[in-house]
Structure formats: structure tokens, C-alpha cells
Design a protein around this motif. Structure first.
Motif, PDB file in Angstrom:
ATOM      1  N   ARG A  25       0.852  -1.198   0.000  1.00  9.48           N
ATOM      2  CA  ARG A  25       0.000   0.000   0.000  1.00  9.48           C
ATOM      3  C   ARG A  25       0.886   1.245   0.000  1.00  9.48           C
ATOM      4  O   ARG A  25       1.814   1.370   0.774  1.00  9.48           O
ATOM      5  N   LEU A  26       0.557   2.183  -0.895  1.00 14.02           N
ATOM      6  CA  LEU A  26       1.253   3.458  -0.943  1.00 14.02           C
ATOM      7  C   LEU A  26       0.362   4.520  -0.324  1.00 14.02           C
ATOM      8  O   LEU A  26      -0.770   4.726  -0.770  1.00 14.02           O
ATOM      9  N   ILE A  82       5.414   9.903   3.051  1.00 12.60           N
ATOM     10  CA  ILE A  82       5.219   8.841   2.064  1.00 12.60           C
ATOM     11  C   ILE A  82       5.452   7.521   2.780  1.00 12.60           C
ATOM     12  O   ILE A  82       6.538   7.279   3.324  1.00 12.60           O
ATOM     13  N   VAL A  83       4.447   6.670   2.802  1.00  9.37           N
ATOM     14  CA  VAL A  83       4.545   5.393   3.492  1.00  9.37           C
ATOM     15  C   VAL A  83       4.299   4.279   2.478  1.00  9.37           C
ATOM     16  O   VAL A  83       3.288   4.274   1.776  1.00  9.37           O
ATOM     17  N   GLU A  88       7.789   4.421   6.519  1.00 11.67           N
ATOM     18  CA  GLU A  88       7.906   5.762   5.963  1.00 11.67           C
ATOM     19  C   GLU A  88       9.187   5.873   5.142  1.00 11.67           C
ATOM     20  O   GLU A  88      10.260   5.438   5.569  1.00 11.67           O
ATOM     21  N   LEU A  89       9.042   6.440   3.958  1.00  9.86           N
ATOM     22  CA  LEU A  89      10.193   6.646   3.069  1.00  9.86           C
ATOM     23  C   LEU A  89      10.682   8.073   3.241  1.00  9.86           C
ATOM     24  O   LEU A  89      10.070   9.027   2.758  1.00  9.86           O
ATOM     25  N   ARG A  90      11.773   8.227   3.944  1.00  3.77           N
ATOM     26  CA  ARG A  90      12.376   9.545   4.135  1.00  3.77           C
ATOM     27  C   ARG A  90      13.502   9.733   3.131  1.00  3.77           C
ATOM     28  O   ARG A  90      14.281   8.829   2.885  1.00  3.77           O
ATOM     29  N   ARG A  91      13.578  10.906   2.535  1.00  2.13           N
ATOM     30  CA  ARG A  91      14.624  11.219   1.561  1.00  2.13           C
ATOM     31  C   ARG A  91      14.655  10.183   0.433  1.00  2.13           C
ATOM     32  O   ARG A  91      15.716   9.671   0.050  1.00  2.13           O
ATOM     33  N   LEU A  92      13.484   9.873  -0.085  1.00  2.00           N
ATOM     34  CA  LEU A  92      13.358   8.899  -1.172  1.00  2.00           C
ATOM     35  C   LEU A  92      14.107   9.381  -2.405  1.00  2.00           C
ATOM     36  O   LEU A  92      14.020  10.550  -2.791  1.00  2.00           O
ATOM     37  N   ARG A  93      14.839   8.462  -3.060  1.00  2.00           N
ATOM     38  CA  ARG A  93      15.554   8.756  -4.294  1.00  2.00           C
ATOM     39  C   ARG A  93      15.111   7.783  -5.386  1.00  2.00           C
ATOM     40  O   ARG A  93      14.786   6.623  -5.096  1.00  2.00           O
TER      41      ARG A  93
END
Length: 292
Positions: A25-26, A82-83, A88-93
Motif C-alpha cells: 500500500r502506498l 510517504i509510506v 515511511e520513506l524519508r529522503r526517497l531517491r
């Protein structure tokens, strides 16, 4: 046809969902983005459920591409979370997407001009590579076996999109709709749990768009899909839920039927307060296939 094309009848034979990972799930919550002090997104939220096709629509300049780029890691939000799969996606690249089980296509095709179609698709399969850099560098047999396996995966992806005859060609020698098909094959070959599609129908004919819609419905049995698209007839036909943006703000969310009946959505597309029933009817009976 048109911005508010009729959604499919609830009794039609849409593909049932059998998602392989109930945790895929996004969740994007409270996303705000500003560029040079100008707000591109203001407190926008959406959730793509497992096995769901979620459409993201809105007039030009609504913020769709910005939100898509946030999901891809191309734009970092000023605020919001953003999960993915509960984490949780922190500093997603963008380089992290494949490892996370996420694949994307962009508005253009983004193919490597110096590689053949098959080699382009093989690049998308690197998530499943077993041989490391050293093995490939010294041509160790493990690397050869790995390349053969990735080649087989790439050929299977091309076959699914009926693009196998172009495997040995270079992208620049192909018509744009075929290039779009190859770009989609490159995304699918990684076998993602979430597929991010940015205007996949651009440049396609009506028949090709219909085939794309059928494919997207089939894919929802294997993965979740977040779809950004201007062709509203396609969106209304394939999406389970839709989020509507206007001027960087979320103005509606719901099923295709709910979104179609929302006065705020009709006003956003037509620019004035309108009689929803009469204008929606006029839009759905339009035969020229263009947004008015």
C-alpha cells in the motif's frame, strides 16, 4: 469521450483483484511542495490500495506531475509523509525504487538510444540480477548465466506487449507508440508491486489506447497502479478510485462515478459553474475525442 467520460457499468466484467501482497500500500499524506515560493501542492493526500488502479487527474497545471514526481523521489516535499508497505520513506531517491518493488514510466519514453530494444528492457530487470559487478567484469560463468536469465525475462516482457519483433532494433528507428510500449515493458520486467504510470496513453491511437486499458486492468491482478493521464475516457474505464487536483489542491476523490458527478470536478475542467447533469451528458456524447 471527453473529460468526464462515463465510467464502466458496475456489472461489467472488470478484472478481479488478487494482489499477491496485501501490504503493498502506498500512502501519501499531507504533501505540500513549493517552487520559488509558489505553492505547487498544498496538503494533498492519496492512498493506492493493493491491487488497485488509482487515477490522478486534473486540468493543466493542477499539480499532477509534481505529486507523481514526489512518489518517484524526483521531488522532495516540503511537508508530508510517504509510506510504502507500512514504512515511511524519508529522503526517497529514484535509485531506490527498484529495490523497493516500485517501477515507473515517465511522460516521454526515456529509452537509451545506443542500446537495442531488448537491451533497454534488460536494464529494467537488473533488480533480479544475481551476478555482481566483479563477475560481470571478468566474464565469470555465473555472469553469463545471469545475463541469459535476464534476457529471457526481457523477451517475456516484450512478448506480453507484442513487441518481440522489435527486440533487435534501436529505439530511434521505431514509431513513438512502439517506443512507449518498450518503455512499459522495461518497467514491467522488474515484476514490481507498484507501477507508476505518467501519461502512458500520450501519442497512442484510439485502438492502442483501448489495448492499453485492457492491459492495465490485467496488471491490477499482479500489482497496484498509480495512473496520471489526460485521456479521461481511459481513466474512467480502468480506475477503481480517482483523486482530482486543481491548482495544487485536492478537490475530489472517489470512484469514477462519484468523481464524475462532483460539481467541483466539472467546474475545474470547464472553468465556470455549470449544470452538472447537462454538461456531463454533453461531454460523454462528444464524438471528437478531445477535451473541451
Amino acid at each position: 469521450m471527453g473529460p468526464l467520460a462515463q465510467p464502466p457499468d458496475s456489472t461489467s466484467s472488470s478484472t478481479p483483484h488478487h494482489d499477491r501482497s496485501s501490504g503493498a500500500r502506498l500512502e501519501m499524506t499531507g504533501i505540500s511542495v513549493s517552487f520559488g515560493g509558489v505553492a505547487a501542492l498544498s496538503d494533498v493526500s492519496l492512498t493506492v490500495e493493493p491491487g488497485q488502479v488509482h487515477g490522478l487527474i486534473g486540468p493543466n497545471g493542477a499539480g499532477k506531475t509534481t505529486l507523481f514526481n514526489v512518489a518517484c523521489g524526483l521531488v522532495r516535499p516540503d511537508t508530508g509523509r510517504i509510506v510504502w508497505r507500512g514504512d515511511e520513506l524519508r529522503r526517497l531517491r529514484p535509485s531506490q525504487l527498484s529495490r523497493l518493488g516500485i517501477a515507473r514510466t515517465l511522460q516521454g519514453v526515456g529509452l537509451f538510444r545506443g542500446l537495442t530494444v531488448l537491451e533497454n528492457v534488460m536494464v529494467g530487470a537488473h533488480r533480479h540480477a544475481r551476478a555482481g559487478f566483479v563477475s560481470a567484469l571478468f566474464a565469470i560463468p555465473t555472469s553469463d548465466r545471469d545475463e541469459a536469465r535476464l534476457r529471457a525475462r526481457a523477451l517475456a516482457a516484450l512478448e506480453e506487449l507484442e513487441a518481440t519483433p522489435y527486440a533487435g532494433r534501436y529505439p530511434d528507428s521505431l514509431p513513438y507508440p512502439v517506443q512507449k510500449r518498450v518503455a512499459l515493458a522495461r518497467a514491467l520486467v522488474s515484476d514490481p508491486d507498484l507501477l507508476l504510470l505518467d501519461e502512458p496513453a500520450s501519442g497512442l491511437s484510439e485502438d492502442e489506447m483501448h489495448e492499453l486499458g485492457d492491459l492495465i486492468r490485467t496488471l491490477s491482478g499482479r500489482m497496484s497502479v498509480l495512473l496520471v493521464e489526460h485521456h479521461m475516457d481511459l481513466v474512467m474505464r480502468v480506475c477503481d478510485r480517482i483523486t482530482v487536483l486543481d491548482s495544487g489542491q485536492q478537490i475530489a476523490a472517489g470512484t469514477p462515478a462519484e468523481v464524475q458527478a462532483d460539481p467541483a470536478v466539472t467546474e475545474a475542467y470547464l472553468g465556470d459553474e455549470v449544470d452538472v447533469a447537462s454538461d456531463a451528458a454533453a461531454l460523454t456524447t462528444s464524438t471528437d475525442g478531445r477535451e473541451r
